[in-house]
Write a protein that holds these residues in place. Structure first.
Motif, short mmCIF file in Angstrom:
data_model
loop_
_atom_site.label_atom_id
_atom_site.label_comp_id
_atom_site.label_asym_id
_atom_site.label_seq_id
_atom_site.Cartn_x
_atom_site.Cartn_y
_atom_site.Cartn_z
N CYS A 23 0.68 -1.26 -0.04
CA CYS A 23 0.22 0.15 -0.07
C CYS A 23 0.83 1.38 0.15
N GLY A 65 0.04 -7.73 -4.81
CA GLY A 65 -0.10 -6.63 -5.80
C GLY A 65 0.25 -5.27 -5.03
N GLU A 66 -0.35 -4.22 -5.38
CA GLU A 66 -0.03 -2.75 -4.86
C GLU A 66 -1.11 -1.98 -5.35
N THR A 67 -1.09 -0.82 -4.43
CA THR A 67 -2.19 0.23 -4.88
C THR A 67 -1.62 1.64 -4.39
N ASP A 80 -4.13 3.70 -3.97
CA ASP A 80 -5.39 4.41 -3.33
C ASP A 80 -4.96 4.49 -2.00
N THR A 87 -4.74 4.69 1.82
CA THR A 87 -5.23 3.94 3.09
C THR A 87 -4.79 4.47 4.16
N PHE A 98 -9.15 -5.48 -0.67
CA PHE A 98 -8.27 -5.94 -1.68
C PHE A 98 -7.04 -6.50 -1.54
#
Length: 555
Positions: free
Chosen positions: A77, A518-520, A522, A524, A552
């Motif tokens: 994240c 994964g990665e984001t 968005d 957090t 996610f």
């Protein structure tokens, strides 16, 4: 024809029963599957004073088994932030594990002025318990000031106290607050002339034999050795020069340059305490965490256990040397090795894929303001003495006394409410007058009153962060916000506490059992972590949680 209908009915009944049986079997399999796929152990890692950009700035120097393993196998994240002020160690660790902010959990600082007892209190201090493992008062600690549960507490309740919780950190607050109220144990490092891991009577009346054995094995003594860079210092191009004017210096050493003879320096730097301000403090924390995994058989039965590990040395090193120092870079390169060592041990004892890890920080840190100013970035230092003189003159002129102020700390002003009433004044009017006065002072950016925080709902900006950190019962009457990169601190080393990106943007990595890859980008926020772990475990959220599970992330 009747026979045909009878045969058809029988066939339908058979199919229906078979379907019901299959349905029941499927539900049973799902329930068994959910139980069996729960991680055997959750390891929560908080790296004290870790800015997000350390992952990217030092990333090429990390190996494959520590930070990069979490990134390559787990979920990153990249836009993770604290959503409150102040960004300090006590509130940070508490927020990670409770899933809420100081507004709810009540840990509004490392220390704060208690309006009821009229004295300064420490977030983990407890005069009603006794030290265990030392005669020193360093063991008089507990989580009693934390007003909500942690996800570790909820796991204990869910498993009927069968799942264990152990907290480990150099700092008492880094071990105690994450472990929660129901923990089996929390252990922290007592330096000075002892160099021992200790606890308090809140958890037990005597140290377990394995802790006694660890202490007598003189692990701390083994780290009083030379600290030099792990690799050739000329290759540490991701940090500033080794010799500069922006770093603090150990007593007994003329310059803040490598190498450091810790055995010699320990004599003038409170003995074993010097280990805390070196990467070896993280190493001994890892040693102890591994010993706890083995001795407590963590992750060895059907009940999920929780191990809360906080790496405190990164904070000590950052405070002394600053975020752009080669000392900080070497500390993170060596921490990466310690993480690899910890993960390898978990692979061999709990089993690869049988445990879950999250890693974050309790706050970031500002670049040394004197360094920023030297490269023409607006930054500097608050003149507390000049502010106090100006403020006292205002108080005497306006109210005829300075006694109307009870305490000033943590960028908050506490009024003596009895004095306000005695003078026939309205509390909100005094708050407003002081706020307007303070707003005119040098390097004060914004000022808000407790009345505003209690009566207005903010959803964005610094106002929202202040409100999330404002505890109506414990916080002050007037809250100050300094200009960007202006701090009350020495002109060497780094500090933290603000709601600006350098203090709020920290890593958030997940990997292991139940975690997607994964990665984001968005956004957090820190309070999302505890609900995410609760969702993964299928247990209740901490009772004051305001964060949301990051769906996610969960596989």
């Amino acid at each position: 024809m009747k026979n045909f209908f009878a045969l058809t009915a029988a066939l339908l009944l058979f199919i229906s029963c078979g379907a019901q049986s299959t349905n029941t079997d499927s539900k049973s399999q799902i329930m068994v599957s959910e139980t069996s796929t729960r991680p055997k152990l959750v390891v929560g890692i908080v790296v004290d004073q870790m800015r997000y950009d350390y992952l990217t700035r030092f990333g090429a120097r990390f190996g494959d088994g520590g930070f990069n393993r979490m990134i390559n196998e787990g979920f990153n994240c990249k836009n993770n932030h604290f959503n409150y002020v102040p960004t300090y160690t006590g509130p940070g660790h508490t927020s990670v594990y409770t899933g809420t902010t100081p507004k709810i959990h009540g840990i509004i600082g490392n220390n704060w002025y208690d309006k009821e007892t009229k004295e300064r209190v420490y977030c983990a201090g407890d005069e009603n318990v006794t030290s265990v493992g030392t005669e020193d008062k360093a063991g008089k600690m507990s989580p009693h000031r934390m007003q909500t549960t942690s996800f570790a507490d909820e796991n204990r309740l869910f498993t009927q106290m069968q799942g264990k919780t152990i907290g480990v950190a150099l700092k008492d607050r880094g071990a105690i607050l994450p472990a929660g109220h129901t923990a089996n144990a929390a252990y922290w490092f007592h330096g000075g002339d002892e160099g021992a891991w200790i606890t308090s009577s809140f958890y037990m009346n005597d140290l377990p034999q394995w802790v006694k054995d660890f202490n007598v094995a003189e692990h701390a003594e083994s780290y009083l050795k030379e600290w030099n860079t792990l690799y050739d210092i000329s290759t540490y191009t991701e940090s500033g020069s080794d010799e500069n004017t922006f770093e603090g210096v150990f007593k007994g050493k003329a310059k803040a340059t490598f190498p450091y003879d810790l055995k010699t320096l320990s004599k003038e730097n409170n003995g074993y305490d010097i280990i805390k301000a070196t990467p070896y403090g993280n190493s001994i924390t890892t040693d102890f965490a591994i010993a706890a995994i083995d001795a407590e058989a963590l992750g060895q039965d059907e009940y999920t256990d929780v191990l809360a590990v906080s790496y405190s040395s990164t904070d000590y090193v950052g405070h002394v040397f600053g975020v752009n120092s080669k000392e900080v870079q070497d500390t993170y390169i060596r921490l990466d090795k310690d993480l690899e060592r910890l993960f390898n041990h978990l692979d061999s004892t709990v089993g690869k894929g049988a445990y879950t890890v999250f890693l974050t920080a309790d706050h970031g840190a500002v670049d040394v303001p004197s360094y920023l100013a030297s490269v023409k970035v607006p930054a500097g230092y608050v003149d507390g003495k000049a502010r106090k003189e100006q403020f006292n003159a205002f108080l005497n002129k306006t109210y005829g006394t300075e006694a109307i102020i009870e305490n000033i700390s943590n960028d908050q002003i506490f009024l003596d409410r009895e004095k306000v009433q005695e003078l026939g004044l309205k509390l909100s009017d005094v708050q407003d007058a002081i706020a307007m006065e303070q707003l005119g002072y040098l390097n004060v950016s914004k000022v808000y009153t407790a009345t505003t925080m209690s009566t207005t709902s903010f959803t964005t900006g610094i106002e929202s962060l202040l409100q999330n950190g404002f505890n109506q019962r414990r916080s002050g009457d007037v809250i100050l916000v300094n200009d960007t990169a202006f701090i009350s601190y020495s002109k060497t080393g780094s500090t933290h506490g603000s709601g600006l990106n350098y203090d709020t943007h920290v890593p958030l990595l997940f990997f292991g059992n139940g975690i997607k890859h994964g990665e984001t980008f968005d956004k957090t926020v820190i309070p999302d972590i505890a609900p995410t772990m609760s969702a993964l475990l299928g247990i209740s959220f901490p009772n004051g949680a305001t964060g949301q599970p990051l769906g996610f992330v969960i596989d």
